[in-house]
Motif scaffolding. Structure first.
Motif, PDB file in Angstrom:
ATOM      1  N   GLY A 166       0.389   2.066  -3.700  1.00  0.00           N
ATOM      2  CA  GLY A 166      -0.903   2.740  -3.599  1.00  0.00           C
ATOM      3  C   GLY A 166      -0.822   4.174  -4.082  1.00  0.00           C
ATOM      4  N   ARG A 195      -3.227   6.516  -4.282  1.00  0.00           N
ATOM      5  CA  ARG A 195      -3.891   7.462  -3.372  1.00  0.00           C
ATOM      6  C   ARG A 195      -3.120   7.605  -2.056  1.00  0.00           C
ATOM      7  NH1 ARG A 195      -9.052   9.063  -4.559  1.00  0.00           N
ATOM      8  NH2 ARG A 195      -9.961   8.156  -6.439  1.00  0.00           N
ATOM      9  N   THR A 196      -2.602   6.492  -1.557  1.00  0.00           N
ATOM     10  CA  THR A 196      -1.805   6.560  -0.328  1.00  0.00           C
ATOM     11  C   THR A 196      -0.577   7.424  -0.533  1.00  0.00           C
ATOM     12  OG1 THR A 196      -2.545   4.335   0.289  1.00  0.00           O
ATOM     13  CG2 THR A 196      -0.586   5.193   1.394  1.00  0.00           C
ATOM     14  N   ASN A 197       0.086   7.251  -1.675  1.00  0.00           N
ATOM     15  CA  ASN A 197       1.253   8.062  -1.990  1.00  0.00           C
ATOM     16  C   ASN A 197       0.890   9.544  -2.044  1.00  0.00           C
ATOM     17  OD1 ASN A 197       4.148   8.207  -3.175  1.00  0.00           O
ATOM     18  ND2 ASN A 197       2.915   9.280  -4.699  1.00  0.00           N
ATOM     19  N   LEU A 217       0.824  -1.207   0.000  1.00  0.00           N
ATOM     20  CA  LEU A 217       0.000   0.000   0.000  1.00  0.00           C
ATOM     21  C   LEU A 217       0.857   1.256   0.000  1.00  0.00           C
ATOM     22  CD1 LEU A 217      -2.944   1.053   0.180  1.00  0.00           C
ATOM     23  CD2 LEU A 217      -2.670   1.086   2.666  1.00  0.00           C
ATOM     24  N   LEU A 218       1.942   1.253   0.786  1.00  0.00           N
ATOM     25  CA  LEU A 218       2.817   2.420   0.863  1.00  0.00           C
ATOM     26  C   LEU A 218       3.625   2.616  -0.416  1.00  0.00           C
ATOM     27  CD1 LEU A 218       4.186   2.062   4.500  1.00  0.00           C
ATOM     28  CD2 LEU A 218       2.521   3.732   3.685  1.00  0.00           C
TER      29      LEU A 218
END
Length: 228
Positions: A43, A45-47, A39-40
């Motif tokens: 991702g 959107r996470t970024n 995810l990190l």
């Protein structure tokens, strides 16, 4: 003659199969850690969320520096925030953001400079970090493709160019605002040497990291989609 083991002495088939399968099962903690790392790193959107949060910190530091009288460094921190936010402004897509570890580097550099902790090293990291942001944005938003070695070389050249302009800005700041950025010619020369060394180290590490982990926001996962 040895008597056969009784049913109480024999291991149950279910328990034996469970014991054999313990080593082959993936621990839930490992699966969750892999999901968080993915995810990190992958991702989009996470970024973007992490990147924008860091840019807000950089923007606050810029305003705080200007209010405290450090106009030149405040302007430099604002330039960092504007440069990192350029892809989002150009594409009108808030998720278009360079890899957040790069934003973390430049934000940490200006924040460290603001609190007065190793100001020289923080300054070198800020200049070289801004150059890295520019190089990564070129790779991720245009058709330009660079090998790892050339990307590091180009980042070093960009750092030296930025350092030249930064030196000119410091000269005029000393002349117009009576600051004390440039004291001796020897110190000025060592500044160029030090910022070049930092650029080589930071550029090599981040190019390795971005290629190794295939981070979103690079040329493999561009932040501007291809319309073709």
């Amino acid at each position: 003659m040895t008597p056969p083991p009784s049913s109480d002495d024999r291991p149950a088939a279910g328990s034996r199969s469970r014991q054999e399968g313990v080593g082959s099962e993936t621990p839930p903690e490992r699966g969750r850690s892999a999901a968080v790392v993915k995810l990190l790193v992958r991702g989009e959107r996470t970024n973007a969320v992490i990147g924008w949060g860091l840019l807000l910190v950089a923007g606050y530091v810029a305003v705080d520096m200007v209010r405290d009288g450090s106009v030149l460094w405040g302007a430099f921190a604002a330039l960092i925030a504007i440069t990192a936010a350029t892809p989002a402004g150009a594409t009108r897509d808030w998720s278009a953001m360079v890899p957040w570890p790069l934003v973390a580097l430049v934000t940490a550099a200006v924040l460290t400079r603001r609190v007065g902790l190793y100001p020289d090293i923080a300054g070198y990291a800020a200049v070289s970090g801004l150059a890295l942001v520019v190089v990564v944005e070129m790779e991720a938003t245009t058709l330009v493709e660079m090998s790892r070695s050339f990307a590091v070389f180009f980042a070093v050249l960009t750092t030296m160019a930025l350092q030249t302009w930064w030196t000119v800005a410091q000269f005029y700041s000393d002349r117009w605002f009576d600051t004390q950025f440039l004291t001796t010619q020897t110190e000025l020369q060592w500044d160029f040497v030090a910022v070049t060394v930092v650029a080589v180290l930071a550029g090599g590490f981040f190019q390795w990291y971005l290629e190794q982990f295939d981070h979103v926001g690079t040329h493999r996962h561009p932040i501007v989609p291809d319309d073709s």
